[in-house]
Each structure stands twice: as structure tokens, then as C-alpha cells.
Motif scaffolding. Structure first.
Motif, short mmCIF file in Angstrom:
data_model
loop_
_atom_site.label_atom_id
_atom_site.label_comp_id
_atom_site.label_asym_id
_atom_site.label_seq_id
_atom_site.Cartn_x
_atom_site.Cartn_y
_atom_site.Cartn_z
N ALA A 197 1.51 8.31 9.68
CA ALA A 197 0.30 9.14 9.61
C ALA A 197 0.36 10.06 8.38
O ALA A 197 -0.67 10.49 7.86
N ALA A 198 1.56 10.33 7.91
CA ALA A 198 1.74 11.24 6.76
C ALA A 198 1.86 10.49 5.45
O ALA A 198 1.35 10.93 4.42
N HIS A 199 2.54 9.35 5.50
CA HIS A 199 2.78 8.59 4.26
C HIS A 199 3.05 7.15 4.62
O HIS A 199 3.60 6.85 5.68
N LEU A 200 2.68 6.28 3.71
CA LEU A 200 2.84 4.85 3.96
C LEU A 200 3.56 4.24 2.78
O LEU A 200 3.22 4.52 1.63
N VAL A 201 4.57 3.42 3.05
CA VAL A 201 5.31 2.76 1.97
C VAL A 201 5.51 1.30 2.36
O VAL A 201 5.70 0.99 3.55
N ALA A 202 5.43 0.39 1.38
CA ALA A 202 5.65 -1.03 1.66
C ALA A 202 7.10 -1.23 2.11
O ALA A 202 7.97 -0.42 1.77
N PRO A 203 7.37 -2.32 2.86
CA PRO A 203 8.71 -2.47 3.45
C PRO A 203 9.89 -2.64 2.48
O PRO A 203 11.02 -2.56 2.92
N PHE A 204 9.64 -2.88 1.18
CA PHE A 204 10.77 -3.06 0.24
C PHE A 204 11.82 -1.96 0.44
O PHE A 204 11.53 -0.78 0.24
N ARG A 260 0.86 -1.19 0.00
CA ARG A 260 0.00 0.00 0.00
C ARG A 260 0.88 1.22 0.00
O ARG A 260 1.81 1.31 0.81
N HIS A 261 0.64 2.16 -0.87
CA HIS A 261 1.42 3.40 -0.89
C HIS A 261 0.46 4.58 -0.81
O HIS A 261 -0.40 4.75 -1.67
N GLU A 262 0.64 5.38 0.22
CA GLU A 262 -0.27 6.52 0.43
C GLU A 262 0.53 7.73 0.88
O GLU A 262 1.60 7.59 1.47
N CYS A 263 -0.02 8.91 0.64
CA CYS A 263 0.61 10.12 1.18
C CYS A 263 -0.44 11.22 1.28
O CYS A 263 -1.29 11.36 0.39
N LEU A 264 -0.39 11.97 2.34
CA LEU A 264 -1.29 13.12 2.46
C LEU A 264 -0.92 14.16 1.41
O LEU A 264 0.26 14.33 1.08
N ALA A 265 -1.91 14.90 0.92
CA ALA A 265 -1.63 15.94 -0.09
C ALA A 265 -0.77 17.04 0.53
O ALA A 265 0.05 17.67 -0.14
N ASP A 266 -0.97 17.32 1.80
CA ASP A 266 -0.17 18.34 2.48
C ASP A 266 0.12 17.82 3.89
O ASP A 266 -0.81 17.39 4.59
N LEU A 267 1.39 17.85 4.30
CA LEU A 267 1.72 17.31 5.63
C LEU A 267 1.45 18.34 6.72
O LEU A 267 1.73 18.08 7.90
N ARG A 268 0.97 19.51 6.30
CA ARG A 268 0.55 20.51 7.29
C ARG A 268 -0.92 20.85 7.07
O ARG A 268 -1.32 21.13 5.93
N ALA A 269 -1.69 20.81 8.14
CA ALA A 269 -3.08 21.27 8.08
C ALA A 269 -3.24 22.29 9.21
O ALA A 269 -3.36 21.92 10.37
N GLY A 270 -3.14 23.56 8.88
CA GLY A 270 -3.22 24.61 9.90
C GLY A 270 -2.10 24.45 10.90
O GLY A 270 -0.92 24.48 10.55
N ARG A 271 -2.49 24.26 12.16
CA ARG A 271 -1.49 24.12 13.23
C ARG A 271 -1.17 22.65 13.54
O ARG A 271 -0.59 22.34 14.57
N VAL A 272 -1.63 21.76 12.67
CA VAL A 272 -1.33 20.33 12.87
C VAL A 272 -0.40 19.86 11.75
O VAL A 272 -0.66 20.13 10.57
N LEU A 273 0.67 19.18 12.16
CA LEU A 273 1.61 18.63 11.17
C LEU A 273 1.55 17.11 11.28
O LEU A 273 1.27 16.58 12.36
N PHE A 274 1.79 16.45 10.18
CA PHE A 274 1.74 14.98 10.17
C PHE A 274 3.11 14.42 9.86
O PHE A 274 3.83 14.96 9.01
#
Ligand SMILES: O=C(O)CCc1cccc(O)c1
Length: 553
Positions: A312-319, A294-308
Motif C-alpha cells: 500500500a506504501a510502495h510497490l517494487v517488481a520481484p527482481f 511497476r515501481h511506485e511509492c507514496l510521497a509520504d507514508l504518513r497522512a495524518g493519523r493514517v500510516l501506510f
């Protein structure tokens, strides 16, 4: 078997109406690898930090250990944080990777065999040990507090900050923070609380089962082994890594139609292990878990005063072991920026560069893991399968074919070529890249760096005008005096620069190179520093680049 530490719950003062009147500068949500590394970095940079964790131990109960393979760059970061010594002492160093196909040896390669560098190759260590060392380092930091069994149940942006609702065994309380960093894992409740969902870049049916086994006194090689098309695993792949405590990480690729629950029963796992290593192998299962590609990433790692950050920000398979290492690099990138915004008057736009740079890192990881996955498991692509067969057949004779075997390109630091902090783009070689920790006799390059920005001057004498440059965030370091003949040669090999070349490099607090100049006019230094602190607008990529030749190196 190792017993995980248990940390006590302490009744938070807020439950008795004793909340501080000012909001906390930073609250880190999630005391896993990324959250703990970030908190330690922040505290050491002078930022009071509170970590909230919903559990009372490291890892996950039952000795869960997903991450275990720590890359050279991560070890350099851990060195800066003061925990690398414990990790390398307990961990298993390795730098040889071996590949078998259809049960026959095909190739092997040696990674980073570079005595010039302080940390070489990889260190394998169960993630719960790394987290435990980070917790113990945090306990010694007066500016850091970790609250166990404190679960964030609500999160709202207030304009000037973030309000958190926290549940504990003794009741619920509210807490205000100027900044919150969500390090709360792949299913991030904080993301959900803000109505955010990551962009899914890849998702396939490829699933693997991790079986960590303890084999006391086992003399298997301390190397990374990959079996492609292993007959003992129904013609599918297997990885083997050695970790601490005579424990081995085995990842077995599952059949597409395989029932993951049935595969995870003790009998099925034992059958799998015995099929590969023979019925005589005596072992205990330390932990098991199934992961899916599964490969995922938030469009922006900052949302107002919250950072990811982290999963929680991005997911990458263990390869290639890019998940945990990527999370530590997030922490490394974010800590100095938050510290400069909070304590040194930097514009909060600096935090936007965190998102751009670390998204570039995440996309690079996704691109590399995707290529490896397609090599290991070409699925329906006939041309990719043919290419793979040919490469494997030629590998024993042809070095280029052996190099094209891609069972996981191992985690390497991202060069921030698209960074908004590089005002003119990455013009000079090395700009945007992480500076490796080159050994310089009794010291090393990183040990010479200041806490914030460092102007490295590769010269025998400091020009008088440069010696006069003063800035509270700048340390000027003249390199030559630290260099004997072997150190000069090592610098040339590793950085492509002689210690007497006269070059000046501006190095950021996270050891990435901000600017490289052949000759520096001292009057320019304040402008270069200002550029390294103030992002210029860029168009960040929105998807990881697709590879037409996904199976090649
Ligand atoms: O060797 C590799 O490419 C991956 C090793 C790894 C890293 C993290 C988890 C895991 O199950 C395997």
C-alpha cells in the motif's frame, strides 16, 4: 495439495452497541504479511492492536503465493517475533544462485556463506505459510485481536484519530482508532479513501507469468536458477526457485505482444513448462498469476493519523525478492515507534522518521530492481544490449564480468543514511545499518539486546560511570563476557570491531545502529537517546536515484 486454513467470523460487539468508549490505540487494516507482522510486533511491545481483514484466510483463495523468498534480515526480524523457527523448518534453505544464458551455464555464486551468522542465505516458503504462522502467534497474544470478514468500507480523519466504517456479514459498524495502519495491498482502498495516489517511478510493458508447479520427488538442485534468453521461452528469461511441499516457483517472462489471458490457460502453461523441462515432466499446477513491472511509492507514508506500509506504501517488481521483505522491514521500523508514541510519551514526530527511513528503503529496492530488470531485459537500449552480450560472453573466464551479471540483486536491509534520527548524519561506519545476528557461542548478538534501546559496550569491564546510567528504555550490555575466542573473531569479521575495543554502540529497538562511538562519555547517553527519538528535519529524496550505468553491478 495444501489446504488453506479458514478462520471463523465472530460477531463484533460494536454491532450490539457494545463499543469501547475509548478509541483503539492501533487498528491495522489488512491481515496480510505486513499487517500481521506489524500487529504481532505491536502486541509484543504492549500495544493493544486490532487487525481487520476482508477475507477469512491467509494468502488469497486458491493457494496464491506471491512472496516466497525470505532474506536474512527478514529471518532476523521473524526470529525476534518468535516465528523464524517454524519458517526455516518448513522452508527450503538455499544460498547458491546459478545463471544460464542461451541455455548454457554461465556463472554461479554463493550468497552469504557465513557460519558466523544465525541465519544464512535465504529461506523459501510460500507466503501463506508465513502468514499462517503469524496468525497463530497472534492468537497467543492477549493484546491482539484479528477480525476476519471485516472489510473497511470508509475511513475519515477526525483530528485526534481515525473513524472507520467496517462491513461484515452481519452488518456495518463504526470504530474509532488513535492510529490506523493501512496494509491493504497494492490497490489500497484506504489510499483511495484519503484521495492519495502513489508516485509512479517506472512502468514498462515487461510482464511475467508465475507458474507454481508441484513435482513430487523432484531432484532439481535446491538453488535459484535464472535462464537468460531461454530458447524454451522464446528467447526470454525464466527464474526457478524451490519452495515447500515439493513446489517450485517458475517465473516466465512474457513476450511484449503476448496475450496474458491466453498465456494463463492450463494448456499454455503446461506447454511452457514442458518446453523448458521436457515433455516427460509430471507435474501439477499449484497456482499461477501474472505480474507487470511497476515501481511506485507514496510521497509520504504518513497522512495524518493514517500510516501506510507494505504494497500500500510502495510497490517494487520481484527482481531480488524485495517486495515482501520490504514490507516486513516496514513493520519492523514502525512497530517500536508507534509503541513509544502510544505508551512511552515519545513525540509523534518520531513517526515522520518512519516515512523518511522506509522511503529510503523503498527507493533502494526500486533502484536495484530497475538495474536488474534492465540487465535481464534491455529493451530498446542498444548500448545496454551490447554491454550485456559482452558481459555474458566474458563471464565464464572473467570473475568481474560474472559479477556484473545482474539477474536480481537479492534483498538486503537498507542502511538509513538519510535518517532524521541520525543527528549528525551517518558518520561512523555502521551507523544506520541493521546489526546482523552474529553467533556468540551458545547465544547470539540479537539475543543479548534489550526490548528497546541497547547500549552495547565492547569491553571487558563496564566503566563505573556507564554502569550507573539508568533509563527506562535502555539496556546496557557488556559484550566481552559473552565472547569466547571464536566469538571475538566473528565480531571482528562481521562488525569490524573487537569485543575489547572499548567502543559503545547505541542500538535501536529494530536492531539498527543509532550511534557508534569509540569512547562514550556516560553523561552523553541521555542526549544520544533523545536524538534517536526526536527527528531533525532533513530533505528526503523524492525519486529513486537514476543510474547512468544501469546494467552494471
Ligand atoms: O529470485 C528473484 O530475484 C525473485 C524471486 C521472486 C520473489 C517473489 C515473487 C516471485 O515471483 C519471484
Amino acid at each position: 495439495m495444501h489446504v488453506l486454513p479458514r478462520y471463523p467470523f465472530r460477531r463484533p460487539p460494536e454491532l450490539d452497541g457494545l463499543s469501547p468508549s475509548d478509541p483503539r490505540p492501533v487498528v491495522v487494516i489488512g491481515g496480510g504479511l505486513t499487517g500481521l507482522a506489524l500487529a504481532l510486533d505491536l502486541a509484543r511491545r504492549g500495544v493493544p492492536v486490532l487487525v481487520l481483514d476482508d477475507d477469512d484466510t491467509v494468502g488469497v483463495r486458491g493457494l496464491a503465493s506471491r512472496g516466497m523468498c525470505w532474506a536474512q534480515r527478514t529471518l532476523d526480524i521473524f526470529e525476534r517475533l518468535g516465528v523464524a523457527g517454524r519458517i526455516t523448518a518448513k522452508g527450503v534453505a538455499w544460498n547458491v544462485a546459478r545463471v544460464l544464458a542461451k541455455d548454457q551455464p554461465v556463472t554461479s555464486y554463493t550468497l552469504q556463506d557465513q557460519p558466523d551468522l544465525r541465519h544464512n542465505g535465504f529461506a523459501n516458503l510460500q507466503q501463506y505459510y508465513v502468514e499462517q504462522y503469524l496468525v497463530e502467534a497472534l492468537q497467543a497474544e492477549p493484546l491482539a485481536e484479528v477480525r476476519w470478514l471485516n472489510k473497511v468500507e470508509g475511513l475519515t480523519q477526525t483530528g485526534q484519530g481515525v473513524r472507520l466504517t467496517v462491513g461484515t456479514p452481519d452488518g456495518t459498524y463504526e470504530l474509532d482508532a488513535q492510529w490506523a495502519v493501512a496494509c491493504d495491498g497494492a490497490s489500497s482502498p484506504c489510499r483511495a479513501a484519503l484521495g492519495l495516489a502513489p508516485v509512479v517511478h517506472d512502468r514498462t510493458e515487461d510482464r511475467w507469468i508465475i507458474i507454481d508447479i508441484m513435482v513430487p520427488g523432484c531432484d532439481w538442485a535446491q538453488e535459484r536458477w535464472t535462464w537468460l534468453d531461454a530458447s524454451a521461452n522464446g528467447g526470454r528469461a525464466v527464474w526457478r526457485h524451490k519452495m515447500a511441499d515439493d513446489t517450485w516457483r517458475l517465473d516466465f517472462q512474457l513476450r511484449e505482444d503476448e496475450d496474458a489471458v491466453a498465456a494463463a490457460t492450463p494448456e499454455a502453461m503446461r506447454r511452457r513448462v514442458h518446453a523448458l523441462f521436457g515433455d516427460g515432466l509430471v507435474f501439477e499446477i499449484a497456482w499461477s498469476g501474472v505480474w507487470a513491472y511497476r515501481h511506485e511509492c507514496l510521497a509520504d507514508l504518513r497522512a495524518g493519523r493514517v500510516l501506510f506500509a507494505g504494497d500500500a506504501a510502495h510497490l517494487v517488481a520481484p527482481f531480488g525478492a524485495r517486495g515482501g521483505n520490504g514490507g516486513v522491514q516496514d513493520a519492523d521500523n514502525l512497530a517500536w515507534k508507534l509503541a513509544l508514541v502510544l505508551n512511552h510519551g515519545a513525540d509523534e514526530a518520531l513517526l515522520g522518521s518512519y516515512s523518511t527511513e522506509r522511503k529510503q528503503g523503498a527507493f533502494e529496492n526500486i533502484r536495484q530492481a530497475r538495474r536488474s530488470s534492465r540487465f535481464v531485459h534491455p529493451q530498446g537500449q542498444a548500448s545496454a544490449r551490447l554491454w550485456r552480450e559482452a558481459i555474458i560472453a566474458m563471464a565464464p573466464q572473467l570473475p568481474w564480468a560474472a559479477r556484473s551479471i545482474n539477474t536480481g540483486r537479492l534483498s538486503a536491509p537498507c542502511r538509513y543514511t538519510g535518517s532524521p534520527l541520525l543527528a549528525d548524519g551517518a558518520d561512523a561506519a555502521g551507523e544506520g545499518a541493521a546489526l546482523p545476528d552474529v553467533r556468540l557461542g551458545p547465544t547470539s548478538l540479537h539475543r543479548l539486546l534489550g526490548p528497546w534501546f541497547t547500549l552495547l559496550v565492547f569491553a571487558d569491564r563496564l566503566p563505573r560511570a556507564l554502569a550507573a546510567v539508568q533509563h527506562p528504555l535502555l539496556t546496557v550490555v557488556l559484550l566481552s563476557p559473552a565472547c569466547d575466542k571464536p566469538a571475538r573473531a566473528a565480531l571482528l569479521r562481521q562488525l569490524g570491531v573487537g569485543s575489547d575495543s572499548g567502543e559503545c554502540w547505541l542500538v535501536r529497538p529494530d536492531q539498527h545502529v543509532a550511534t557508534r562511538r569509540a569512547h562514550l562519555q556516560p553523561a552523553l547517553v541521555p542526549a544520544l537517546l533523545a536524538a534517536a527519538l526526536a527527528p531533525v528535519p532533513t530533505d528526503p529524496p523524492t525519486t529513486p536515484a537514476h543510474d547512468l550505468h544501469a546494467t552494471t553491478a
